[in-house]
Design a protein around this motif. Structure first.
Motif, PDB file in Angstrom:
ATOM      1  N   PRO A 104      -3.489  83.856 -58.579  1.00  0.00           N
ATOM      2  CA  PRO A 104      -2.602  83.752 -58.151  1.00  0.00           C
ATOM      3  C   PRO A 104      -2.353  84.382 -56.757  1.00  0.00           C
ATOM      4  O   PRO A 104      -2.463  85.831 -57.573  1.00  0.00           O
ATOM      5  CB  PRO A 104      -1.795  83.203 -58.748  1.00  0.00           C
ATOM      6  CG  PRO A 104      -1.523  83.898 -60.010  1.00  0.00           C
ATOM      7  CD  PRO A 104      -3.054  83.620 -59.968  1.00  0.00           C
ATOM      8  N   VAL A 105      -2.612  84.286 -55.282  1.00  0.00           N
ATOM      9  CA  VAL A 105      -2.107  85.475 -55.227  1.00  0.00           C
ATOM     10  C   VAL A 105      -0.701  84.585 -53.938  1.00  0.00           C
ATOM     11  O   VAL A 105      -0.724  83.440 -53.556  1.00  0.00           O
ATOM     12  CB  VAL A 105      -2.975  85.680 -53.902  1.00  0.00           C
ATOM     13  CG1 VAL A 105      -2.959  86.262 -52.852  1.00  0.00           C
ATOM     14  CG2 VAL A 105      -4.749  85.867 -54.549  1.00  0.00           C
ATOM     15  N   HIS A 106       0.116  85.680 -53.378  1.00  0.00           N
ATOM     16  CA  HIS A 106       0.896  85.070 -53.282  1.00  0.00           C
ATOM     17  C   HIS A 106       0.725  85.016 -51.672  1.00  0.00           C
ATOM     18  O   HIS A 106      -0.286  86.117 -51.293  1.00  0.00           O
ATOM     19  CB  HIS A 106       2.672  86.626 -53.344  1.00  0.00           C
ATOM     20  CG  HIS A 106       2.826  86.446 -54.910  1.00  0.00           C
ATOM     21  ND1 HIS A 106       2.562  87.221 -55.825  1.00  0.00           N
ATOM     22  CD2 HIS A 106       3.768  85.648 -55.131  1.00  0.00           C
ATOM     23  CE1 HIS A 106       3.347  86.695 -56.908  1.00  0.00           C
ATOM     24  NE2 HIS A 106       4.008  85.942 -56.464  1.00  0.00           N
ATOM     25  N   SER A 107       1.467  83.883 -51.113  1.00  0.00           N
ATOM     26  CA  SER A 107       1.887  83.321 -50.137  1.00  0.00           C
ATOM     27  C   SER A 107       2.884  84.126 -49.534  1.00  0.00           C
ATOM     28  O   SER A 107       3.860  83.448 -50.061  1.00  0.00           O
ATOM     29  CB  SER A 107       1.413  81.985 -49.588  1.00  0.00           C
ATOM     30  OG  SER A 107       0.258  82.029 -49.443  1.00  0.00           O
ATOM     31  N   THR A 108       2.988  84.451 -47.652  1.00  0.00           N
ATOM     32  CA  THR A 108       4.875  84.609 -47.171  1.00  0.00           C
ATOM     33  C   THR A 108       4.877  84.397 -46.449  1.00  0.00           C
ATOM     34  O   THR A 108       4.934  83.839 -45.186  1.00  0.00           O
ATOM     35  CB  THR A 108       3.985  86.464 -46.795  1.00  0.00           C
ATOM     36  OG1 THR A 108       3.740  86.982 -48.319  1.00  0.00           O
ATOM     37  CG2 THR A 108       5.328  86.826 -47.559  1.00  0.00           C
TER      38      THR A 108
ATOM     39  N   ASN B 272      -3.587  73.863 -52.164  1.00  0.00           N
ATOM     40  CA  ASN B 272      -3.742  74.600 -53.430  1.00  0.00           C
ATOM     41  C   ASN B 272      -5.245  74.341 -53.462  1.00  0.00           C
ATOM     42  O   ASN B 272      -5.509  73.353 -53.992  1.00  0.00           O
ATOM     43  CB  ASN B 272      -2.857  74.878 -54.400  1.00  0.00           C
ATOM     44  CG  ASN B 272      -2.145  75.759 -54.062  1.00  0.00           C
ATOM     45  OD1 ASN B 272      -1.990  76.775 -53.476  1.00  0.00           O
ATOM     46  ND2 ASN B 272      -0.618  75.533 -54.942  1.00  0.00           N
TER      47      ASN B 272
ATOM     48  N   GLU C 106       8.047  85.499 -50.815  1.00  0.00           N
ATOM     49  CA  GLU C 106       6.595  84.795 -51.384  1.00  0.00           C
ATOM     50  C   GLU C 106       6.796  84.392 -52.682  1.00  0.00           C
ATOM     51  O   GLU C 106       7.326  83.666 -53.258  1.00  0.00           O
ATOM     52  CB  GLU C 106       6.306  86.073 -51.959  1.00  0.00           C
ATOM     53  CG  GLU C 106       6.349  87.550 -51.161  1.00  0.00           C
ATOM     54  CD  GLU C 106       5.523  88.703 -52.007  1.00  0.00           C
ATOM     55  OE1 GLU C 106       5.958  89.071 -53.401  1.00  0.00           O
ATOM     56  OE2 GLU C 106       4.797  89.683 -51.749  1.00  0.00           O
ATOM     57  N   ILE C 107       5.372  83.110 -52.359  1.00  0.00           N
ATOM     58  CA  ILE C 107       5.612  81.576 -52.932  1.00  0.00           C
ATOM     59  C   ILE C 107       4.212  82.227 -53.896  1.00  0.00           C
ATOM     60  O   ILE C 107       2.943  82.603 -53.100  1.00  0.00           O
ATOM     61  CB  ILE C 107       5.186  80.683 -52.144  1.00  0.00           C
ATOM     62  CG1 ILE C 107       6.869  80.366 -51.220  1.00  0.00           C
ATOM     63  CG2 ILE C 107       4.796  79.264 -52.727  1.00  0.00           C
ATOM     64  CD1 ILE C 107       7.154  79.146 -50.931  1.00  0.00           C
ATOM     65  N   GLU C 108       3.571  81.357 -55.213  1.00  0.00           N
ATOM     66  CA  GLU C 108       2.491  81.964 -56.257  1.00  0.00           C
ATOM     67  C   GLU C 108       2.108  80.840 -55.671  1.00  0.00           C
ATOM     68  O   GLU C 108       1.927  79.431 -55.522  1.00  0.00           O
ATOM     69  CB  GLU C 108       3.494  82.107 -57.122  1.00  0.00           C
ATOM     70  CG  GLU C 108       1.406  82.045 -57.718  1.00  0.00           C
ATOM     71  CD  GLU C 108       2.114  82.712 -59.658  1.00  0.00           C
ATOM     72  OE1 GLU C 108       1.401  83.641 -60.234  1.00  0.00           O
ATOM     73  OE2 GLU C 108       2.049  81.233 -59.920  1.00  0.00           O
ATOM     74  N   THR C 109       0.606  81.034 -54.473  1.00  0.00           N
ATOM     75  CA  THR C 109      -0.571  79.979 -54.266  1.00  0.00           C
ATOM     76  C   THR C 109      -1.610  80.500 -55.277  1.00  0.00           C
ATOM     77  O   THR C 109      -2.196  81.553 -55.097  1.00  0.00           O
ATOM     78  CB  THR C 109      -0.598  79.836 -52.901  1.00  0.00           C
ATOM     79  OG1 THR C 109      -0.935  80.767 -52.428  1.00  0.00           O
ATOM     80  CG2 THR C 109       1.019  79.314 -52.274  1.00  0.00           C
ATOM     81  N   PHE C 110      -2.482  78.869 -55.060  1.00  0.00           N
ATOM     82  CA  PHE C 110      -3.835  79.186 -55.545  1.00  0.00           C
ATOM     83  C   PHE C 110      -4.963  79.316 -54.556  1.00  0.00           C
ATOM     84  O   PHE C 110      -4.879  77.369 -54.395  1.00  0.00           O
ATOM     85  CB  PHE C 110      -3.933  78.421 -56.792  1.00  0.00           C
ATOM     86  CG  PHE C 110      -3.585  78.670 -58.823  1.00  0.00           C
ATOM     87  CD1 PHE C 110      -4.216  79.332 -59.132  1.00  0.00           C
ATOM     88  CD2 PHE C 110      -2.233  78.650 -57.826  1.00  0.00           C
ATOM     89  CE1 PHE C 110      -3.076  80.292 -60.369  1.00  0.00           C
ATOM     90  CE2 PHE C 110      -1.472  78.456 -59.636  1.00  0.00           C
ATOM     91  CZ  PHE C 110      -2.042  79.751 -60.630  1.00  0.00           C
TER      92      PHE C 110
END
Length: 627
Positions: free
Chosen positions: A519-523, A563, A539-543
């Motif tokens: 996962p990479v955090h989107s902001t 995602n 920050e929100i964890e997204t795939f």
């Protein structure tokens, strides 16, 4: 508020079957209202001292099953012995004898209230008097996407985390038992048992947490009244209304759940979807079709709304289409449909022909592996920003190229300004007061995805876009602008962290079809008006996020993210987040789809819908927002 109504009243007719609606439409929960009050009732209560074995098939209450989010409100008084474990109700699980599908039970020896749901057991602290007092007590249980909350006597609230292993509706099978399933059963009366297909906070009115010296300064938001309080000197002090109220009570609306409205079954991979209206003609839905290799032109699809459903209307030629934009070009008020072609060296502009009632090719504009087209208007003139992704130089791809802004001259788009970009994938235009701003999502510079994306502003003196701010991003694929209560936000969709150690690749396989599941955090960024800069807000964890879409239901603000991973899931989850003040954006709903590339919000009268394009299958879904 749509409710499964189970207001249960005493009667000698309790053994009668609960009537089932003649027809059940699971796409509309208003068709599933269950009301047994008019069929059984005496003195406004069920007396389980006289009737201790009340049961009926669950499908007669829930023909379509309970949704993933619901609220149970129970009012009762108990006349039984308190030192006995017993259940207020029990929905058995045909798949196992050891665990209920849904149950609410007493454990008086431990002063616990037990809730069984999703093959999990939740134990909540409970005051002793709720077990055997002749006083009427109320218990409200709320299940959300990731938690179970219990409120007892509208005074104390507790929340425990919920891990979902199955999102299928429960309650289609099995038997619903009032008073429990084994001896000893609950003895007493139940005069309210309501099950609502949403996380409903309205049953108790203002349920305040405890306010004392230990919680001095604590802020508490009452969801029912939309009022913010502060704990001061052992009392809750009202600070003010969070949302304005309206005469038609629109602010009371919220997103209860999402329902599939239509599956277009295009059976073709799509990268983008766009809804628009041509006055006097109808409502349209355009689907950008792409090929993995992009070797030959492919027709994209246009649908029209007919009797509440989307039906095919027209093909229009594209070449590995990545995005579609509709605009009424000014001056001249010309309806145009513009496509970003990733393949080839041009992208088409189609014009609506009012005689043939078709889109016909009007112009081709020069592009370089275009990934997005964004239209906007400044001072009554239409502009078009084209995100050029890369160009081929000596058989290699160069991602450090210019994207182009075109201006409508009344009959055609002409090149107006070039902007330096790095593997650009998206443009987002937005206005703050009188200022026009343009954000570009840069995904890759040939060596790394850790590149800055840039926000530009339109300088009215030079009539050109100038750089306002650079923001570090990680494989940025989308920007979305929105407002909440007068504050300005931008959210970026980040994909994956990637750095090439040697020379630049000949194709961006690590971004377009990435293999990493990390996962990479989107902001989410919020505008600091004093410094005129967007600052990190959450920050929100997204795939491998590919798209954000924002929408409102009543006064409630939501975001949904597409995602694209992890790859090992047959169905990939898109998540809906709700703005909840001090809690920021919290997940409230999830949708499992096979590759959601793009979301498009549109309205049809008072109803709202989300249309989804799929880049992994032909599953083009239209989902209705149920409020």
């Amino acid at each position: 508020m749509l409710k499964f109504l189970l207001m249960i009243l005493a009667s000698s007719l309790l053994t009668q079957a609960v009537p089932v609606p003649a027809t059940t439409n699971c796409s509309d929960y208003s068709h599933k209202l269950v009301d047994i009050v008019s069929h059984i009732g005496e003195n406004g209560e069920i007396n389980l001292e006289r009737h201790s074995n009340v049961k009926f098939p669950a499908k007669e209450l829930f023909p379509c099953g309970l949704p993933n989010e619901f609220t149970i409100a129970i009012s009762y008084n108990s006349t039984g012995k308190k030192r006995k474990d017993r259940c207020l109700f029990y929905l058995d699980n045909p798949a196992t004898d050891s665990q209920a599908a849904l149950a609410v039970c007493f454990e008086p020896d431990d002063n616990k209230l037990r809730v069984e749901y999703q093959s999990q057991t939740f134990q909540f602290d409970a005051p002793e008097e709720i077990f055997d007092s002749i006083k009427t007590h109320k218990i409200v249980i709320t299940a959300t996407l990731n938690s179970v909350t219990v409120t007892i006597d509208c005074a104390t609230t507790q929340t425990l985390p919920l891990t979902r292993t199955n999102t299928s509706p429960i309650g289609k099978e099995g038997t619903f038992h009032l008073g429990g399933i084994t001896s000893p059963v609950f003895v007493g009366t139940i005069d309210q048992l309501e099950i609502t297909p949403s996380s409903d906070n309205s049953y108790c009115g203002e349920v305040k947490p405890h306010c004392d010296n230990a919680t001095e300064g604590l802020l508490w938001y009452n969801h029912t009244s939309n009022i913010l309080y502060k704990c001061e000197e052992n009392e809750w002090t009202r600070i003010g209304d969070v949302f304005p109220t309206t005469e038609d009570n629109q602010c009371a609306k919220k997103l209860n759940y999402l329902e599939l409205s239509q599956d277009l079954e295009s059976f073709i991979k799509s990268s983008h979807i766009k809804q628009f209206v041509i006055e006097g003609v109808g409502s349209f839905l355009a689907l950008a079709i792409y090929q993995d290799d992009g070797s030959t032109p492919t027709n994209s699809l246009l649908y029209i709304k007919d009797n509440g459903k989307w039906v095919f209307y027209q093909y229009f030629e594209t070449h590995n289409a990545q995005a579609i934009e509709f605009l009424i070009a000014t001056p001249s008020n010309t309806p145009l449909l513009v496509v970003a072609n990733k393949a080839g060296t041009t992208s088409p502009v189609y014009k609506w022909d009012f005689t043939s009632k078709q889109f016909t090719l009007h112009q081709k504009i020069s592009t370089q592996k275009a990934r997005d087209v964004e239209s906007f208007e400044i001072s009554g003139v239409s502009y078009l920003a084209v995100a050029n992704h890369a160009k081929t130089v000596s058989l290699k791809l160069d991602y450090n190229i210019n994207s182009v802004i075109y201006k409508w001259d009344g009959s055609n788009f002409v090149e107006y300004q070039q902007i330096p970009t790095k593997g650009a994938i998206d443009f987002e235009h937005f206005k703050i007061q009188q200022y026009d701003l343009l954000a570009v999502a840069n995904v890759f510079d040939g060596l790394t995805t850790r590149v800055d994306s840039t926000i530009y502003f339109f300088d009215s003196n030079t009539e050109l876009f100038r750089s306002l701010q650079s923001i570090p991003t990680i494989g940025a694929t989308d920007w979305e602008y929105f407002e909440v209560n007068g504050d300005h936000y931008l959210v970026v969709a980040n994909t994956i962290a990637y750095t090439k150690q040697t020379t630049a690749p000949t194709q961006l396989s690590g971004i377009l079809n990435p293999t990493s599941n990390a996962p990479v955090h989107s902001t989410i960024y919020k505008l600091d008006t004093a410094q005129v800069q967007f600052k990190p807000y959450q920050e929100i964890e997204t795939f491998k996020a590919s798209d954000w879409e924002t929408f409102k239901v009543g006064c409630n603000h939501y975001l949904i993210v597409s995602n694209s991973g992890p790859d090992d899931n047959d169905k990939i989850t898109s998540v809906v987040y709700q703005y909840q003040g001090l809690e920021q954006f919290v997940p409230v709903h999830s949708i499992k789809l096979h590759g959601a590339a793009s979301w498009e919000l549109y309205s049809d009268g008072d109803e709202q819908f989300l249309a989804c394009a799929s880049n992994l299958s032909g599953e083009t879904k239209v989902i209705k927002l149920m409020s």
